[in-house]
Write an enzyme that holds these catalytic residues in place. Structure first.
Site, PDB file in Angstrom:
ATOM      1  N   ASP A   1      34.862  16.245  22.565  1.00 10.82           N
ATOM      2  CA  ASP A   1      34.846  15.721  21.206  1.00 10.82           C
ATOM      3  C   ASP A   1      35.161  14.223  21.224  1.00 10.82           C
ATOM      4  OD1 ASP A   1      37.719  15.380  21.172  1.00 10.82           O
ATOM      5  OD2 ASP A   1      37.974  17.426  20.434  1.00 10.82           O
TER       6      ASP A   1
ATOM      7  N   HIS B   1      26.450  25.100  42.078  1.00 11.23           N
ATOM      8  CA  HIS B   1      27.237  26.281  41.735  1.00 11.23           C
ATOM      9  C   HIS B   1      28.726  25.944  41.810  1.00 11.23           C
ATOM     10  CE1 HIS B   1      28.614  30.586  42.844  1.00 11.23           C
ATOM     11  NE2 HIS B   1      28.667  30.406  41.551  1.00 11.23           N
TER      12      HIS B   1
ATOM     13  N   TYR C   1      43.170  18.972  30.575  1.00  6.10           N
ATOM     14  CA  TYR C   1      42.911  17.629  31.116  1.00  6.10           C
ATOM     15  C   TYR C   1      42.868  17.640  32.644  1.00  6.10           C
ATOM     16  CZ  TYR C   1      43.853  15.480  26.513  1.00  6.10           C
ATOM     17  OH  TYR C   1      43.809  15.097  25.196  1.00  6.10           O
TER      18      TYR C   1
ATOM     19  N   ASN D   1      36.702  20.454  22.421  1.00  6.56           N
ATOM     20  CA  ASN D   1      36.296  20.299  23.820  1.00  6.56           C
ATOM     21  C   ASN D   1      35.990  21.664  24.428  1.00  6.56           C
ATOM     22  OD1 ASN D   1      37.084  17.427  23.836  1.00  6.56           O
ATOM     23  ND2 ASN D   1      39.138  18.276  23.607  1.00  6.56           N
TER      24      ASN D   1
ATOM     25  N   ASP E   1      28.670  30.592  35.459  1.00 10.75           N
ATOM     26  CA  ASP E   1      29.079  31.200  36.727  1.00 10.75           C
ATOM     27  C   ASP E   1      29.464  32.666  36.534  1.00 10.75           C
ATOM     28  OD1 ASP E   1      30.025  31.746  39.272  1.00 10.75           O
ATOM     29  OD2 ASP E   1      31.166  29.877  39.419  1.00 10.75           O
TER      30      ASP E   1
END
Length: 145
Positions: free
Chosen positions: A30, A22, A116, A136, A66
């Site tokens: 990508d 969790h 990032y 992404n 979540d």
């Protein structure tokens, strides 16, 4: 082979998904994403030959999002000045999230370098062969009830 599980999910990928707990994060990246350098502390699994929507469609039936956070899904914002418009692939993501997790499908839009930084905290990065830009997606794992 197992029944009910997409054959594009390799044994290594299924193992990594099962190991996640969790709050752990998964990035489906990508082909332009720096998976190896960002994922120095993550499990990095290659899924060359597959696109992000294909992997997302295979994972979402197995992967709870979540419900204890407002936005368990993150995308990388289009960089200011990039004239590509809104990536069409995001519509695929919204459709898939709506199909599998309609109550937990709110999306956070992160600036490129913020994405990032958050991806560096991911447990798992799946490096796909996706050619669409800004494709992404980061998912935060929930609990199985």
């Amino acid at each position: 082979m197992l029944k009910g599980i997409s054959p594009i999910l390799s044994p290594a990928l299924l193992k990594a998904l099962a190991e996640m707990g969790h709050g752990d994060r998964l990035v489906i990246a990508d082909g332009n994403f720096p998976a190896e350098s960002i994922g120095k502390n993550a499990v990095v699994i290659r899924a060359d030959g597959h696109g992000v929507p294909e992997i997302l469609n295979a994972i979402l039936p197995l992967f709870p999002l979540d419900s204890y956070v407002e936005k368990p899904v993150s995308l990388m914002k289009v960089v200011d000045g990039d004239n590509c418009g809104t990536p069409a692939i995001w519509n695929d993501y919204r459709r898939l999230l709506g199909r599998y997790e309609p109550e937990n499908s709110k999306i956070d839009m992160l600036e490129r370098f913020d994405f990032y930084e958050e991806a560096k905290k991911a447990y798992l990065i799946i490096a796909t062969g996706e050619t669409a830009i800004y494709a992404n997606i980061m998912l935060q794992k929930g609990v199985v009830i």
